[in-house]
Design an enzyme around this catalytic site. Structure first.
Site, PDB file in Angstrom:
ATOM      1  N   GLY A  11     -13.513  -3.548 -14.144  1.00  0.00           N
ATOM      2  CA  GLY A  11     -12.690  -3.668 -15.356  1.00  0.00           C
ATOM      3  C   GLY A  11     -12.230  -2.290 -15.802  1.00  0.00           C
ATOM      4  N   ARG A  74     -11.082  -5.977  -8.825  1.00  0.00           N
ATOM      5  CA  ARG A  74     -12.402  -6.435  -8.402  1.00  0.00           C
ATOM      6  C   ARG A  74     -12.157  -6.966  -6.985  1.00  0.00           C
ATOM      7  NH1 ARG A  74     -14.945  -6.382 -13.464  1.00  0.00           N
ATOM      8  NH2 ARG A  74     -13.766  -7.331 -15.158  1.00  0.00           N
ATOM      9  N   ILE A 151     -16.451  -0.584 -20.632  1.00  0.00           N
ATOM     10  CA  ILE A 151     -16.564  -0.693 -22.096  1.00  0.00           C
ATOM     11  C   ILE A 151     -17.935  -1.217 -22.503  1.00  0.00           C
ATOM     12  CG2 ILE A 151     -14.081  -1.022 -22.484  1.00  0.00           C
ATOM     13  CD1 ILE A 151     -14.810  -4.061 -23.019  1.00  0.00           C
ATOM     14  N   ASP A 152     -18.684  -1.798 -21.546  1.00  0.00           N
ATOM     15  CA  ASP A 152     -19.896  -2.534 -21.908  1.00  0.00           C
ATOM     16  C   ASP A 152     -21.084  -1.650 -22.311  1.00  0.00           C
ATOM     17  OD1 ASP A 152     -18.391  -4.724 -21.197  1.00  0.00           O
ATOM     18  OD2 ASP A 152     -19.282  -4.930 -19.208  1.00  0.00           O
TER      19      ASP A 152
HETATM   20  O1  F6P Z   1     -17.025  -5.297 -17.802  1.00  0.00           O
HETATM   21  C1  F6P Z   1     -15.979  -5.208 -18.705  1.00  0.00           C
HETATM   22  C2  F6P Z   1     -15.566  -6.560 -19.225  1.00  0.00           C
HETATM   23  O2  F6P Z   1     -14.525  -6.388 -20.155  1.00  0.00           O
HETATM   24  C3  F6P Z   1     -16.681  -7.405 -19.817  1.00  0.00           C
HETATM   25  O3  F6P Z   1     -17.009  -7.022 -21.120  1.00  0.00           O
HETATM   26  C4  F6P Z   1     -16.098  -8.787 -19.698  1.00  0.00           C
HETATM   27  O4  F6P Z   1     -17.119  -9.750 -19.582  1.00  0.00           O
HETATM   28  C5  F6P Z   1     -15.300  -8.719 -18.420  1.00  0.00           C
HETATM   29  O5  F6P Z   1     -15.067  -7.349 -18.165  1.00  0.00           O
HETATM   30  C6  F6P Z   1     -13.999  -9.463 -18.460  1.00  0.00           C
HETATM   31  O6  F6P Z   1     -13.435  -9.406 -17.192  1.00  0.00           O
HETATM   32  P1  F6P Z   1     -11.937  -9.812 -16.861  1.00  0.00           P
HETATM   33  O7  F6P Z   1     -11.045  -8.751 -17.442  1.00  0.00           O
HETATM   34  O8  F6P Z   1     -11.886  -9.839 -15.394  1.00  0.00           O
HETATM   35  O9  F6P Z   1     -11.682 -11.114 -17.525  1.00  0.00           O
END
Ligand code: F6P
Length: 366
Positions: A11, A74, A151-152
């Site tokens: 992400g 990803r 961001i987590d």
């Molecule tokens: O790991 C960062 C993050 O924003 C998480 O907080 C969230 O669960 C996930 O990525 C969301 O992923 P995506 O943008 O693939 O929906």
């Protein structure tokens, strides 16, 4: 001349661009050739134009651009050995000596695996005739360095990941907006924030905005009567004359039997209390926008150190991960940091929440 490449993976996070800029410019400043791998591991697997030499000017203006300008993904293919074999071939063809990966724990786990497998990947490529024996010999060591961009704020061995404070800032701004309308209508709002299995964003946002209650995965309430404490606190606040109620729910919130606690479930409880309740899922606004100063600095300082770490690495040096601990930029063993991060998830999985709390950074847990 050494060739150092940087990539962003997983992400996106505000501040990643600062890290990329710092890596590119430090590499050039130290007399190396600087490369960017576009689209994360996907670019490494595809090779060709995805691996590009960068000039000083190519990263001009990056500090004030949100997200990651070299793209991220990803990548499912990199999870397979075939994909990693292709990536190794592309790296060797591009003559890359060192790779700096800026991403979350999943991306850094991938980097760690890539380095561990490197000798066998090289051997296979040489055996199949995809690279010459000379090239295999020249590239027998892979130097990797991890920068934690997410961001987590869920990575062990660092107090802050690149992007976490920008996201926190954005969440606080949004909660302030919601406060105004909640106050006007005397309403309750259940606000879901990101963070995957980590409650850092939710907890810090709760403290910074003065929310009434917060649900985080690391300190789950009891399966039975999970809402009791929230109800009594909300009631008390209302009796004291508060016109608004704000409950923040981490997206990974669970009860102590690991069942998810969703915003809808929280809303139902507040409605039963007689409160006019709305749900707001903040979503990807939490990841977008420009980086706060802290993340620009973090990305810059860590990007500089990542290049230096690669340049001073020997085949015996374990791959480093650049962190920040008590305001100092530090190098930690990447493999150990990844393992420690996994052990938090395992502790939660095993319902050992005390252990999970202890494994998280202390200031967050206590
Ligand atoms: O790991 C960062 C993050 O924003 C998480 O907080 C969230 O669960 C996930 O990525 C969301 O992923 P995506 O943008 O693939 O929906």
């Amino acid at each position: 001349k050494k060739r150092i490449a940087v990539m962003t993976s997983g992400g996106d996070a505000p501040g990643m661009n600062s890290a990329v800029r710092a890596v590119i410019r430090t590499a050039i400043h130290r007399g190396c050739e600087a490369y960017a791998v576009y689209e994360g591991y996907e670019g490494l697997v595809r090779g060709g134009d995805y691996i590009r030499e960068m000039t000083w000017g190519d990263v001009r203006g990056y500090l004030s651009i949100g997200g990651t300008s070299i793209g991220t993904a990803r990548c499912a293919r990199f999870r397979e050995r075939e994909g990693r074999l292709e990536a190794a071939k592309n790296m060797i063809e591009a003559g890359i000596d060192g790779l700096i990966v800026c991403g979350g724990d999943g991306s850094l786990t991938g980097a760690d695996l890539f380095r561990a497998e490197w000798p066998s990947l090289i051997a296979e490529l040489a055996e199949k005739g995809h690279i010459t024996k000379e090239l295999a010999e020249e590239h027998k060591h892979l130097y990797i360095c991890g920068l934690v961009g997410s961001i987590d704020n869920d990575m062990s061995s660092t107090d802050a990941t690149i992007g976490a404070y920008s996201s926190l800032d954005r969440i606080c701004e949004m909660v302030d907006y919601i406060d105004a309308t909640a106050q006007s209508h005397s309403r309750a709002f259940v606000i879901e924030v990101m963070g995957r299995h980590c409650g850092w964003l939710a907890l810090m946002a709760g403290i910074a905005t003065g929310a009434d209650y917060v649900f985080i995965p690391e300190k789950p309430p009891k399966k039975e009567g999970w809402s009791d404490q929230m109800v009594s606190i909300v009631k008390r606040h209302r009796e004291r004359g508060m016109r608004k109620t704000i409950v923040i729910v981490a997206e990974g919130a669970i009860d102590n039997e690991l069942r998810p606690i969703t915003p809808e479930m929280v809303k139902d409880v507040l409605v039963d209390l007689g409160l006019d309740t709305r749900i707001t899922t903040l979503g990807h606004v939490q990841r977008g926008g420009t980086a706060v100063a802290f993340d620009r600095l973090l990305g810059t300082l860590q990007g500089v150190d990542a290049v230096d770490a690669i340049l001073s690495a020997t085949p015996e040096t374990p791959s480093p991960m650049i962190g920040i601990i008590e305001n100092k930029i530090v190098r930690r063993n990447l493999v150990e940091a990844v393992a420690l991060t996994k052990s938090v998830a395992e502790a939660i999985e095993a319902k050992d929440f005390t252990k999970a709390m202890n494994l998280r950074d202390s200031e967050f847990c206590e």
